[in-house]
Design a protein around this motif. Structure first.
Motif, PDB file in Angstrom:
ATOM      1  N   ALA A   1      -3.735   5.926  -2.524  1.00 18.69           N
ATOM      2  CA  ALA A   1      -2.928   6.495  -3.620  1.00 18.69           C
ATOM      3  C   ALA A   1      -3.731   7.552  -4.373  1.00 18.69           C
ATOM      4  CB  ALA A   1      -2.500   5.379  -4.559  1.00 18.69           C
TER       5      ALA A   1
ATOM      6  N   GLU B   1       0.837  -1.203   0.000  1.00 17.22           N
ATOM      7  CA  GLU B   1       0.000   0.000   0.000  1.00 17.22           C
ATOM      8  C   GLU B   1       0.872   1.252   0.000  1.00 17.22           C
ATOM      9  OE1 GLU B   1      -2.800   1.182  -0.407  1.00 17.22           O
ATOM     10  OE2 GLU B   1      -2.982   3.009   0.785  1.00 17.22           O
TER      11      GLU B   1
ATOM     12  N   TYR C   1      -4.581  -5.946  -5.530  1.00 17.75           N
ATOM     13  CA  TYR C   1      -4.264  -6.247  -4.134  1.00 17.75           C
ATOM     14  C   TYR C   1      -5.516  -6.652  -3.342  1.00 17.75           C
ATOM     15  CZ  TYR C   1       0.271  -4.104  -5.111  1.00 17.75           C
ATOM     16  OH  TYR C   1       1.489  -3.819  -5.627  1.00 17.75           O
TER      17      TYR C   1
ATOM     18  N   THR D   1      -4.772   8.511  -7.301  1.00 21.50           N
ATOM     19  CA  THR D   1      -5.024   8.194  -8.709  1.00 21.50           C
ATOM     20  C   THR D   1      -5.734   9.370  -9.359  1.00 21.50           C
ATOM     21  OG1 THR D   1      -7.086   7.173  -8.067  1.00 21.50           O
ATOM     22  CG2 THR D   1      -5.181   5.718  -8.275  1.00 21.50           C
TER      23      THR D   1
ATOM     24  N   PRO E   1      -3.685  -1.241  -8.468  1.00 20.87           N
ATOM     25  CA  PRO E   1      -4.155  -1.205  -7.075  1.00 20.87           C
ATOM     26  C   PRO E   1      -5.273  -2.205  -6.796  1.00 20.87           C
ATOM     27  CG  PRO E   1      -3.942   1.028  -7.916  1.00 20.87           C
ATOM     28  CD  PRO E   1      -3.611   0.107  -9.035  1.00 20.87           C
TER      29      PRO E   1
ATOM     30  N   CYS F   1     -11.035   1.774 -10.263  1.00 21.43           N
ATOM     31  CA  CYS F   1     -10.524   3.132 -10.102  1.00 21.43           C
ATOM     32  C   CYS F   1     -11.190   3.999 -11.165  1.00 21.43           C
ATOM     33  CB  CYS F   1      -9.009   3.062 -10.319  1.00 21.43           C
ATOM     34  SG  CYS F   1      -8.256   4.663 -10.444  1.00 21.43           S
TER      35      CYS F   1
ATOM     36  N   THR G   1      -7.095   1.982  -1.811  1.00 23.30           N
ATOM     37  CA  THR G   1      -5.781   2.547  -1.492  1.00 23.30           C
ATOM     38  C   THR G   1      -5.927   4.042  -1.280  1.00 23.30           C
ATOM     39  OG1 THR G   1      -3.596   3.038  -2.378  1.00 23.30           O
ATOM     40  CG2 THR G   1      -5.311   2.697  -3.988  1.00 23.30           C
TER      41      THR G   1
ATOM     42  N   THR H   1       1.925   3.721 -11.572  1.00 22.18           N
ATOM     43  CA  THR H   1       2.768   2.668 -11.009  1.00 22.18           C
ATOM     44  C   THR H   1       3.089   1.665 -12.105  1.00 22.18           C
ATOM     45  OG1 THR H   1       2.959   0.958  -9.340  1.00 22.18           O
ATOM     46  CG2 THR H   1       0.742   1.371 -10.156  1.00 22.18           C
TER      47      THR H   1
ATOM     48  N   LEU I   1       2.327   1.825  -3.372  1.00 24.81           N
ATOM     49  CA  LEU I   1       1.337   2.373  -4.304  1.00 24.81           C
ATOM     50  C   LEU I   1       1.168   3.875  -4.083  1.00 24.81           C
ATOM     51  CD1 LEU I   1      -1.749   0.013  -4.549  1.00 24.81           C
ATOM     52  CD2 LEU I   1      -0.292   0.802  -6.382  1.00 24.81           C
TER      53      LEU I   1
END
Lengths: 520, 1070
Positions: B1062, B936, B957, B1064, B954, B987, B1060, B949, B939
């Motif tokens: 992250a 995590e 996972y 995005t 993501p 996402c 996550t 990435t 990411l």
């Protein structure tokens, strides 16, 4: 166990709730900023649960049902802080404001040295509970922590809710369980540490000290010591307050000014005695007179507060007493006085070397008394130096405080051009206007009717269209037989018909006419 | 009494006027003024618009400008005893053009000092320059900005007299008028009295003007807002910088006569001066440059030779005698028309640019209506054969229309395009060629931000508002500015907020500043600066004319568009990468025409990154249209446009394409025209031909029809043309209901329809991009990433798509990455060597190119021994840059045991100077105290540091967890029956609300296996707006629709899903 810390979470909210206990337990939001820029400054737990977040606009916050909102009150926060200090002073005389960064943090933390207090007040745990109780009685729900060092006490108060007493030698373990935010270290540091995978104080504490210094410098080491529950900083006791205060509760209410001045004189003498000990003077005196309440059920005291600000610092009690007398004559209290409080802001005494060849300027103290006398005669806000405002708005000026400039040698002024002067009627004289062939014809004012002999205008101004103070008017300069005869006309003037130049205007919003002034 | 307003500024005085020239002209017509002059500050920016509207309104438009001058002192400021005096500004002369020489002098004078100015808007004309350019100009002494006011204030009446005498010396006695303005200001009247005395003594005529700055009184508010923006202050603090009152509006003759009842001659002189001003923009004197040819040649003969050469090269290899003959006839017809219209020079100049590009290996392709011309095809300007594709020449050029043709050239964006632009400057001289301007106007966001600032709202609040404004094409009734204000938390009942809102509405479309058009160039025979003033552009080495593209076209100035196209740059990069990494070069002109794999990929709608066919709407229609040959692609490019969609042409075409509906024609005569598009009109050319065949329109008339229904549509003209259409169709015996059908077809998409030639040009690029992606994925992906931002998807999505297609993507690496993304050869698990993509430093957030290049140079000298060595040898790298490199794992190769946290740990030490004593001492510590990052954390770091990435998606996972929740993968949807209630998660990579979709919102959810398409109906969207717009990962449930392999889920539930933290990115509402 030498230190204890009091920390008040949601301080801006609590500062308000302590004076309005009925809000306790309800979702409360505090707004700050002038409308329409008002935003949520703070919200308590209950409000946050409903979805209110800081920096929401007032309108967005008000959309949540059942939320009580108040304006942020700095004075209430200040008194809450004072109350917090008072709580701490009930235990120990050595008290300090417990903020790392006094400019950015709220005044929500107080730390006190409790070394040696055990004999008086009991164990550290009892002291902590007492502090919590005292704070609650002062209307503040505080976290209280006691620890072996000052920093650990502060961190623990910030991190643990309720009362936390850290046994000696356990600081590191206790503080270690807290998140980095409890340390209140700069966000930049927190960011770096989190990038390293460090989220708790224990993780931070475990980093090798040399390595931390190499990477974060001495400041990093200081923060790490905090995370380790170590404290090196000594408590710097608050030695004296920022203002010198003296107060007196009166046995019986005082009605007469003379009697009051007698009390004031005694208090001032005390203040000046203390000021003199510190080689200080004062340039601001605040007198708070507690008035007798007509309705005893009212909780809040009725105060009559007068503040005198002086252009120069003084150590002269008599001079101040004279000023106070003039001020209270102009603004007498509305009810008998039951208590008197005088606070003086200390400042360094003024010293000035006068020039040998400079003209003597008036004594500042005497000038101040003269100005105060004039003000008591003409009314407040009517004495000062006018300064023009940057606007097209007619008659726009502000009144600055009159200050005596340093006298310097002046050379002969350059050539000056003569300009017409106008005397303004304040307020302007209501008038009416008659027209003939769409031109100004007759002006009626103060019960007299005058034919317009000549005119220039209209001169039009309109402004502040974006605000509620917008204005619009047409001005004319008119020549008419004088509205008011001269006081002592010469025989020639009596023979001739006396005419005068006036400035008149029409308010374009109200459609009303006024005579604004007369040209000299 | 006749009155002519001879001193007016429009909003083209940029923040010194508050009305558009069109509004001033319209107001002047309303007030029955016979003529009016527009004098904008330091330019004639608004003159073309003013001229055109005035012409239609029947008033004469005089041309002039206010010229900033030096040598006459600064503008009169405020009284010295008043607070806050404004900054000094030079005096401005109000000049009017008497004749063409005067106009040319005015343009040259402005150009002279504009090109000299170092900072925008600071140039001033020297007295000597004014003397050189005074001929043909009339000078007014001006209002408060003028020299008379300035010298009166600075030196009294005597000084003022001298400065007027100086103007007389410069312009001649007959050409100087003493200007009087009356705005109910005593100071101004004081100046007027002095001006009258000066005029009497010098025997100069008086001239009344109103120094107009806006058309209507209420527009004074806009001017005050502009004044604040100009002076960087708020309304509350602007004080006397603001207008004193609202009297600078256009006044009628009666009002002016009343105002100057004591000076009637000042009014009558306006009509007299107006009669002396014989110049109008109709007499521009523009001439397109001649192409230099040998003495024994004419431009026409030279063009003919070049065309014939090209014609043989183009058509001979096709081995089609019929086509050859038809093409030859077409070329001859076109050449004859070009000769007749004297346009050979224009074609040769464009040909010359193309020739230059070819010589310099710059990829270039003409597009737009030029692709309708066989001459352009023969000259190599375009790549589409108009004869083979039966395109309509009249769409490009027609004798009747009397307009210049318009040729657009697509060039790779960036340096290559700049080379072509600089070539044109070099060829025709700095004063012979210039870019067209782009007038930047106040739009929703800029208006919200700037008005808010002026009214004293803080930045956070105005930012909040401006993010709500203008999101997406679709406007639901609730999407008005008022609602946006409320959503941003503003209380519309508060008077100041209400004023804010009102001003935002009123300020829309007013010019803000002059930008530079992306590629439009104008070229002139002789000096362009005598046609229109030139200014330096912000980009060094460029000059720009004061008119925008439309104004230039309206004024009959010919332009060549040198447009930068990201995909051209991608193709060009591919041409370089492919020979390097795949062994053999490729030729875009020789790509296999009907590559099966390419068309199959397109039919699967597997088109991420492909030119023009990668959008969500294109993907939805590709399986239905099922392109199998080039013309299908031409249709595909054209069909997802507002025209066919609004005109309801798309679905009939698709049904007919799939054989679900018989092909029919509104009238048999239309069959040859609409046959290729199965009886459904899709292109502008078809519209023109329909009008020509069904209603006997000539080619020119048909093009007129298109223009009448185009952007500048006028109800009156449309009605006129409709009457003529009906007449023609009646003559041809077409029945009333058929007429109705044809007219609906024509009018519904005339405005938005795509020309077939344009679609064909785009389709060529689309095919090339698809072919390269299918066959050279590594090269194409590298090129696509190196030209970001472009296209529809973010870099992260492009990378994930490439990975799904089998491309190995390697992350940023301090030892191997270059600034751009590169291709490396690597062995896969089976030991086969194949191309893989290395992400370049350009994707490292915050890393400067100069620092990266310094590091690469140092790396080439000697490999870095470690992070200390890197930090020591590349001092250009800042701490934050090294931290980001460490965070994304780019520094891991600098040691065997280094992971991201080790790198960060070492960077922190290496970037903190320890002082000369301790510098260079290696770290004593051997055990690293930091834990490696979790998946995590990696990411989060990847997306934070590079926006993408190279590792697993993501979603992968959490797949086990999601599978337990019955969440399907994107790749499973193809096997899910139509109508099944389905749950997907992913996402969010795109949110769209097309203007043509009636408020429907489309989401694209990406997971590790592909992209799932979600449809949200307007009500559902409104209910869940916050979640849909804010959350980065969503779980969506609803009925799956699989229609002709177009798969989507009609959402009935939407919920955020925790995948996550992250950051995005999603490409939203663009």
């Amino acid at each position: 166990m030498p230190f204890a810390c009091l920390f008040v979470p949601d301080f801006p909210i609590q500062a308000i709730v302590r004076l309005e206990p009925e809000l306790r337990g309800k979702p409360v939001t505090v707004f700050a900023g002038a409308p329409p820029l008002t935003k949520v400054f703070a919200a308590n737990d209950a409000a946050r649960k409903l979805g209110v977040t800081a920096s929401m606009t007032k309108m967005q916050a008000e959309a949540f049902i059942g939320i009580e909102w108040r304006w942020r009150s700095l004075s209430q926060e200040a008194t809450a802080q004072a109350a917090l200090f008072d709580c701490a002073w009930t235990i120990s005389p050595r008290v300090e404001d417990g903020r790392w960064n006094k400019e950015e943090e709220l005044p929500d933390t107080v730390v006190l040295d409790i070394a040696g207090c055990e004999k008086l007040f009991g164990s550290p745990e009892k002291i902590a509970r007492d502090l919590e109780r005292v704070a609650r009685s002062a209307g503040l729900e505080a976290n209280v922590a006691a620890a072996g060092n000052l920093s650990a006490a502060i961190c623990a108060a910030h991190g643990f809710p309720g009362v936390a007493v850290i046994p000696a030698g356990e600081e590191s373990r206790w503080i270690g369980s807290l998140s980095l935010e409890a340390l209140r270290i700069p966000l930049e540091f927190v960011g770096t540490l989190k990038r390293w995978g460090i989220y708790t104080c224990a993780q931070f504490a475990a980093l090798p000290e040399v390595a931390v210094v190499e990477r974060l410098g001495q400041e990093g080491r200081r923060w790490q010591r905090l995370a380790q529950g170590c404290g090196e900083r000594p408590l710097i006791a608050k030695d004296f307050p920022d203002e010198f205060e003296e107060c007196m509760e009166l046995e019986s209410p005082v009605e007469l000014l003379e009697s009051l001045l007698f009390i004031l004189n005694r208090l001032l003498e005390q203040i000046y005695a203390r000021l003199r000990m510190h080689v200080l003077a004062t340039n601001e005196i605040k007198v708070t007179l507690t008035l007798q309440k007509e309705d005893a059920r009212k909780k809040d005291a009725l105060l009559h507060i007068r503040t005198l600000r002086l252009p120069v610092a003084t150590k002269e009690g008599k001079f101040l007493l004279k000023l106070l007398q003039l001020d209270l004559e102009a603004h007498p209290p509305s009810a008998p006085v039951t208590a008197v409080r005088i606070a003086a802001i200390p400042t360094t005494a003024r010293s000035r070397q006068l020039g040998l060849f400079l003209p003597l300027s008036p004594d500042p103290a005497r000038l101040e008394i003269t100005l105060a006398r004039i003000q008591s005669a003409v009314g407040e806000g009517r004495v000062g130096s006018p300064a023009l405002l940057d606007t097209h708005r007619p008659n726009a000026f502000m009144q600055n405080r009159f200050e005596l400039r340093e006298m310097t040698l002046q050379h002969a002024a350059a050539e000056r051009t003569a300009t017409a002067a106008m005397r303004l009627y304040r307020p302007p004289l209501p008038a009416s206007m008659e027209f003939q062939k769409e031109k100004l014809f007759c002006l009626s004012c103060e019960g007299v009717r005058r034919q317009v002999l000549a005119f220039a205008g209209p001169w039009r101004t309109k402004g502040d269209w974006w605000s509620e103070t917008s204005w619009a008017r047409d001005e004319w300069d008119v020549e008419i037989p004088a509205l008011r005869p001269k006081f002592q006309p010469t025989p020639e003037e009596i023979r001739q018909e006396e005419t005068a130049l006036y400035r008149i205007y029409k308010d374009l919003r109200t459609k009303r006419w006024f005579v604004e002034g007369i040209y000299d | 009494m006749k009155y002519v307003e001879l001193h007016a500024c429009s909003a083209f005085s940029f923040l010194e006027g508050a009305s558009r020239p069109e509004d001033l002209a319209a107001r002047a017509a309303e007030l029955r003024l016979p003529a009016m002059a527009l004098l904008d500050r330091d330019g004639v920016y608004g003159a073309p618009r003013f001229h055109l509207i005035a012409k239609t309104a029947g008033i004469r438009a005089h041309v002039g400008a206010e010229i900033s001058v030096e040598g006459f002192g600064n503008r009169a400021g405020f009284q010295p005893w008043m607070p806050n005096p404004p900054a000094p500004r030079p005096v401005r002369l109000a000049l009017l053009a008497k004749n063409r020489a005067g106009y040319q002098n005015l343009c040259r004078l402005i150009t002279r000092y504009k090109l000299r100015e170092k900072e925008k808007g600071t140039g001033t004309a020297a007295r000597k320059e004014i003397a050189e350019h005074a001929k043909g100009l009339v000078c007014l002494t001006g209002g408060e900005e003028g020299p008379l006011t300035a010298s009166l204030a600075n030196g009294g009446e005597e000084q003022a007299r001298k400065s007027v005498e100086e103007l007389v010396a410069l312009f001649g006695k007959k050409n100087v008028y003493v200007e009087l303005q009356r705005h109910f200001d005593p100071l101004e009247e004081h100046r007027n009295q002095a001006a009258i005395r000066i005029a009497e003594t010098l025997r100069l005529p008086l001239l009344a003007t109103n120094g107009v700055r806006y058309a209507y009184t209420h527009e004074r508010e806009i001017l005050d807002v502009f004044t604040c923006l100009r002076n960087y202050c708020k309304l509350d603090t602007a004080g006397r910088l603001l207008e004193r009152n609202d009297e600078r509006h256009l006044r009628s003759a009666d009002e002016m006569a009343q105002l100057f009842s004591d000076l009637p001659q000042a009014i009558t002189n306006t009509a007299e001066l107006s009669a002396r001003l014989n110049y109008s923009l109709a007499d521009l004197g523009y001439e397109f440059p001649r192409y230099p040819v040998d003495a024994d040649e004419t431009m026409d003969s030279f063009l003919r030779k070049r065309t014939e050469e090209g014609f043989r090269n183009r058509y001979a290899p096709k081995n089609d005698a019929d086509l050859y003959a038809r093409a030859e006839r077409q070329v001859q017809r076109e050449l004859a028309l070009i000769e007749k219209l004297h346009l050979a020079g224009y074609f040769l100049i464009v040909w010359d640019i193309i020739r230059f590009c070819r010589e310099q290996n710059i990829l270039v392709q003409g597009r737009g209506s030029a692709a309708n011309s066989a001459v352009c095809y023969s000259l190599g300007i375009t790549a589409v054969d108009p004869v083979g594709m039966e395109l309509l020449f009249e769409r490009f050029l027609s004798e009747e229309r009397g307009e210049w043709p318009d040729i657009d050239l697509d060039l790779p964006s960036g340096d290559q395009r700049e080379k072509a632009i600089q070539y044109v400057y070099q060829r025709y001289g700095r004063l012979g060629a210039a870019m067209t301007a782009n007038v930047i106007t106040y739009r929703g966001r800029s208006a919200a931000r700037e008005v808010g600032k002026v009214l004293g709202f803080d930045q956070e609040m105005t930012d909040q508002l401006s993010t709500l404004v203008n999101s997406g094409e679709w406007r639901s009734p609730a999407d008005n500015l008022g609602n946006q204000f409320q959503q941003a938390g503003f209380d519309l009942d508060h008077p100041r907020v209400r004023k804010y809102w009102e001003l935002c509405e009123r300020i829309q479309d007013l010019p803000r500043h002059l930008g530079q058009h992306s590629g439009g160039m104008v070229i002139c025979e002789g000096q362009l600066d005598s046609v229109v003033p030139l200014e330096p552009a912000t980009m060094p080495g460029r000059v720009v004319v004061q008119w925008d593209k439309e104004d230039c076209a309206d004024m009959g100035i010919i332009k060549v568009d040198l447009l930068g196209l990201g995909m051209m740059a991608v193709l060009e990069d591919c041409l370089e990468l492919i020979p390097q990494h795949y062994g053999a070069p490729i030729d875009l002109a020789q790509l296999p025409a009907d590559d099966l794999l390419t068309y199959e990929t397109m039919r699967r709608a597997d088109t991420v990154g492909m030119f023009q066919i990668e959008s969500r709407a294109q993907m939805s229609s590709l399986p239905r249209n099922a392109p199998a040959k080039f013309y299908d692609l031409v249709v595909q490019v054209a069909i997802i446009r507002p025209g066919p969609i609004v005109g309801k042409m798309m679905h009939p075409y698709m049904r007919r394409r799939q054989g679900r509906e018989p092909v029919s024609y509104a009238h048999p005569s239309l069959e040859p025209i609409l046959k290729r598009t199965l009886g459904v009109p899709l292109f502008q050319e078809q519209l023109l031909r329909m009008a020509m065949v069904a209603a006997n329109f000539s080619g020119g008339e048909a093009e007129d029809l298109r223009r009448a229904m185009g952007f500048k549509r006028s109800e009156r003209r449309m009605k006129e043309i409709e009457v003529r259409l009906r007449q023609g169709m009646t003559q041809n015996g077409i029945r009333a209901e058929t007429q109705e059908e044809i007219i609906t077809q024509i009018s519904s998409f005339a405005r938005y329809g795509f020309p077939e030639s344009h679609a064909a040009s785009f389709a060529l690029i689309a095919y090339a991009s698809a072919y390269l992606k299918v066959h050279y994925l590594a090269a194409f992906t590298a090129a696509l990433l190196n030209n970001q931002p472009m296209g529809f998807y973010s870099a992260a999505t492009i990378v994930k798509d490439a990975q799904r297609h089998g491309l190995r993507v390697k992350p940023v690496n301090i030892l191997h990455s270059e600034w751009p993304c590169t291709i490396e050869m690597a062995r896969d698990k089976k030991g086969n060597e194949s191309q893989c993509l290395r992400i370049g430093f350009r994707f490292v957030r915050g890393l400067r190119q100069t620092a990266a290049e310094a590091m690469i140079r140092e790396r080439q000298k000697q490999i870095f021994a470690g992070i200390d060595d890197l930090a020591h040898r590349v001092p250009e790298l800042q701490k934050s840059e090294l931290v980001t490199l460490g965070e994304i794992g780019a520094l891991n190769p600098l040691g065997e045991t280094i992971h991201r946290r080790t790198a960060l740990w070492q960077v922190a030490r290496a970037t903190r100077p320890a002082g000369p004593l301790l510098d260079g001492i290696p770290e004593q510590l051997e055990i690293l105290p930091l834990q490696p990052m979790t998946d995590e954390e990696r990411l989060v770091a990847d997306y934070h540091g590079s926006g993408m990435t190279a590792g697993p998606h993501p979603m992968s996972y959490c797949r086990t967890r999601l599978a337990k929740m019955n969440v399907k993968r994107a790749c499973d949807l193809a096997h899910t029956p139509d109508g099944q209630y389905t749950r997907v998660a992913g996402c969010v990579i795109a949110r769209q609300r097309p203007g043509t979709a009636k408020g429907f919102v489309f989401l694209s959810l990406e997971d590790e296996t592909g992209i799932a398409n979600i449809i949200l109906n307007p009500d559902f969207y409104e209910e869940n707006r916050l979640i849909i717009n804010r959350e980065k990962f969503l779980r969506v449930e609803g009925i799956l629709q699989n229609q002709d392999n177009v798969i989507s889920i009609k959402a009935s539930r939407v919920a955020p899903v925790s995948i996550t933290a992250a950051e995005t990115e999603s490409h939203d509402y663009h």
